[in-house]
Design a protein around this motif. Structure first.
Motif, PDB file in Angstrom:
ATOM      1  N   VAL A   1      -6.517  -1.886   9.788  1.00  0.00           N
ATOM      2  CA  VAL A   1      -6.922  -0.636   9.137  1.00  0.00           C
ATOM      3  C   VAL A   1      -6.693   0.494  10.128  1.00  0.00           C
ATOM      4  O   VAL A   1      -7.261   0.513  11.217  1.00  0.00           O
ATOM      5  CB  VAL A   1      -8.410  -0.654   8.719  1.00  0.00           C
ATOM      6  CG1 VAL A   1      -8.768   0.615   7.949  1.00  0.00           C
ATOM      7  CG2 VAL A   1      -8.734  -1.885   7.894  1.00  0.00           C
ATOM      8  N   ILE A   2      -5.823   1.435   9.755  1.00  0.00           N
ATOM      9  CA  ILE A   2      -5.562   2.602  10.607  1.00  0.00           C
ATOM     10  C   ILE A   2      -5.626   3.850   9.737  1.00  0.00           C
ATOM     11  O   ILE A   2      -4.973   3.905   8.680  1.00  0.00           O
ATOM     12  CB  ILE A   2      -4.186   2.500  11.307  1.00  0.00           C
ATOM     13  CG1 ILE A   2      -4.151   1.289  12.259  1.00  0.00           C
ATOM     14  CG2 ILE A   2      -3.881   3.781  12.088  1.00  0.00           C
ATOM     15  CD1 ILE A   2      -2.847   1.109  13.025  1.00  0.00           C
TER      16      ILE A   2
ATOM     17  N   GLY B   1      -7.987   4.789   7.902  1.00  0.00           N
ATOM     18  CA  GLY B   1      -8.623   4.496   6.617  1.00  0.00           C
ATOM     19  C   GLY B   1      -7.697   3.804   5.633  1.00  0.00           C
ATOM     20  O   GLY B   1      -8.042   3.641   4.460  1.00  0.00           O
TER      21      GLY B   1
ATOM     22  N   LYS C   1      -5.452   0.402   4.725  1.00  0.00           N
ATOM     23  CA  LYS C   1      -5.158  -1.013   5.037  1.00  0.00           C
ATOM     24  C   LYS C   1      -3.655  -1.198   5.098  1.00  0.00           C
ATOM     25  O   LYS C   1      -2.931  -0.758   4.206  1.00  0.00           O
ATOM     26  CB  LYS C   1      -5.745  -1.913   3.953  1.00  0.00           C
ATOM     27  CG  LYS C   1      -7.198  -2.205   4.191  1.00  0.00           C
ATOM     28  CD  LYS C   1      -7.639  -3.526   3.568  1.00  0.00           C
ATOM     29  CE  LYS C   1      -9.063  -3.807   4.028  1.00  0.00           C
ATOM     30  NZ  LYS C   1      -9.931  -4.286   3.005  1.00  0.00           N
TER      31      LYS C   1
ATOM     32  N   ASP D   1     -14.559  -1.767  12.221  1.00  0.00           N
ATOM     33  CA  ASP D   1     -13.281  -2.217  11.637  1.00  0.00           C
ATOM     34  C   ASP D   1     -12.086  -1.955  12.565  1.00  0.00           C
ATOM     35  O   ASP D   1     -10.948  -2.247  12.211  1.00  0.00           O
ATOM     36  CB  ASP D   1     -13.060  -1.564  10.249  1.00  0.00           C
ATOM     37  CG  ASP D   1     -12.938  -0.048  10.337  1.00  0.00           C
ATOM     38  OD1 ASP D   1     -12.916   0.509  11.456  1.00  0.00           O
ATOM     39  OD2 ASP D   1     -12.858   0.595   9.271  1.00  0.00           O
TER      40      ASP D   1
ATOM     41  N   ASP E   1     -10.701   0.846  13.567  1.00  0.00           N
ATOM     42  CA  ASP E   1      -9.767   1.907  13.135  1.00  0.00           C
ATOM     43  C   ASP E   1      -9.576   2.928  14.259  1.00  0.00           C
ATOM     44  O   ASP E   1     -10.292   3.934  14.376  1.00  0.00           O
ATOM     45  CB  ASP E   1     -10.294   2.590  11.868  1.00  0.00           C
ATOM     46  CG  ASP E   1      -9.236   3.468  11.207  1.00  0.00           C
ATOM     47  OD1 ASP E   1      -8.411   4.059  11.937  1.00  0.00           O
ATOM     48  OD2 ASP E   1      -9.245   3.575   9.972  1.00  0.00           O
TER      49      ASP E   1
ATOM     50  N   ASP F   1     -17.199   0.357   8.274  1.00  0.00           N
ATOM     51  CA  ASP F   1     -16.088   1.220   7.853  1.00  0.00           C
ATOM     52  C   ASP F   1     -16.133   2.483   8.724  1.00  0.00           C
ATOM     53  O   ASP F   1     -17.120   3.224   8.725  1.00  0.00           O
ATOM     54  CB  ASP F   1     -16.300   1.570   6.372  1.00  0.00           C
ATOM     55  CG  ASP F   1     -15.193   2.469   5.821  1.00  0.00           C
ATOM     56  OD1 ASP F   1     -14.435   3.065   6.614  1.00  0.00           O
ATOM     57  OD2 ASP F   1     -15.119   2.577   4.584  1.00  0.00           O
ATOM     58  N   SER F   2     -15.051   2.758   9.462  1.00  0.00           N
ATOM     59  CA  SER F   2     -15.055   3.890  10.400  1.00  0.00           C
ATOM     60  C   SER F   2     -15.124   5.245   9.706  1.00  0.00           C
ATOM     61  O   SER F   2     -15.351   6.266  10.367  1.00  0.00           O
ATOM     62  CB  SER F   2     -13.826   3.818  11.306  1.00  0.00           C
ATOM     63  OG  SER F   2     -13.908   2.669  12.114  1.00  0.00           O
TER      64      SER F   2
END
Ligand SMILES: C[C@@](CO)(OP(=O)(O)O)[C@H](O)COP(=O)(O)OP(=O)(O)OC[C@H]1O[C@@H](n2ccc(N)nc2=O)[C@H](O)[C@@H]1O
Length: 205
Positions: free
Chosen positions: A21-22, A24, A26, A38, A40, A74-75
């Motif tokens: 995940v980068i 936000g 996938k 996650d 990120d 979740d970032s």
């Protein structure tokens, strides 16, 4: 009007068996980024740039890696808190620029989607978000993803133009209606105070 700049950096090692995940988004890849959250890397760098711009500390001081509440989090939660911090300080984002340094996957083919997703998370237009990618040539860092982010903020000017507006009203309801018509759509008043925290226990996985 005053302006502030902020800079953020983060790095995470690649690890098999976790989703990548980068920003936000996938991504299809055979391994993801290891982290307490996650992983990120891009959202973490942007979060630190925003916090740094208003001298509010860093992501680790808000969300310690030792705190089990942020395990696999979740970032976007971290980013939302940073957005609240800059709004509390009386600023909004002018633009943001970022660099991702990683050997794979290639970011070019998905950079449009990535820019769109990061803009959505920051409540910006895609034209206000820069996403660039570099291969870590000569750095011997092929199993690490690195992100750098720079942000420019400007102060929110609430009274701009309002002092020249006049209106008459008799009842409270009418006054409220007039005030709303004077300021409505002109300024985002929600940006002036802390909102309900952007996360709760249901956000955590
Ligand atoms: C997002 C989170 C969620 O828990 O974890 P990850 O998913 O990256 O693992 C963390 O907020 C990710 O915090 P991050 O700030 O990147 O972690 P670290 O580099 O380990 O720093 C944690 C805290 O230690 C402080 N620190 C770090 C290094 C150092 N030499 N001295 C320090 O005082 C930092 O200022 C930070 O407040």
């Amino acid at each position: 009007m005053s302006m502030r700049i902020g800079y953020g950096f983060d790095s995470h090692a690649f690890k098999a068996g976790v989703p990548l995940v980068i920003g936000g988004l996938k991504m299809e890849h055979h391994e993801g980024l290891a982290g307490h959250s996650d992983g990120d890397v891009l959202l973490h760098a942007i979060t630190d740039a925003l916090l740094g711009a208003v001298s509010a500390g860093d992501i680790g001081s808000f969300f310690p890696p030792s705190d089990p509440r942020w395990k696999n989090a979740d970032s976007a939660i971290f980013l939302e808190t940073a957005l609240e911090e800059i709004a509390m300080a009386g600023y909004r984002i002018v633009n943001i620029d970022t660099v991702l340094v990683l050997a794979a996957p290639k970011i070019g083919p998905i950079s449009g989607d990535l820019r769109q997703r990061v803009a959505e998370l920051l409540h910006l237009k895609p034209s206000e978000v820069g996403i660039k990618a570099k291969t870590p040539e000569g750095l011997n860092q092929d199993h690490v993803a690195v992100a750098h982010a720079t942000v420019l903020l400007e102060s929110i000017v609430v009274s701009d133009g309002l002092e020249r507006m006049t209106a008459e009203a008799e009842s409270d309801a009418e006054i409220n209606g007039v005030v709303e018509s004077l300021i409505g759509g002109r300024h985002d008043m929600t940006a002036l105070g802390r909102k309900v925290p952007g996360f709760d226990a249901d956000d955590l996985t």
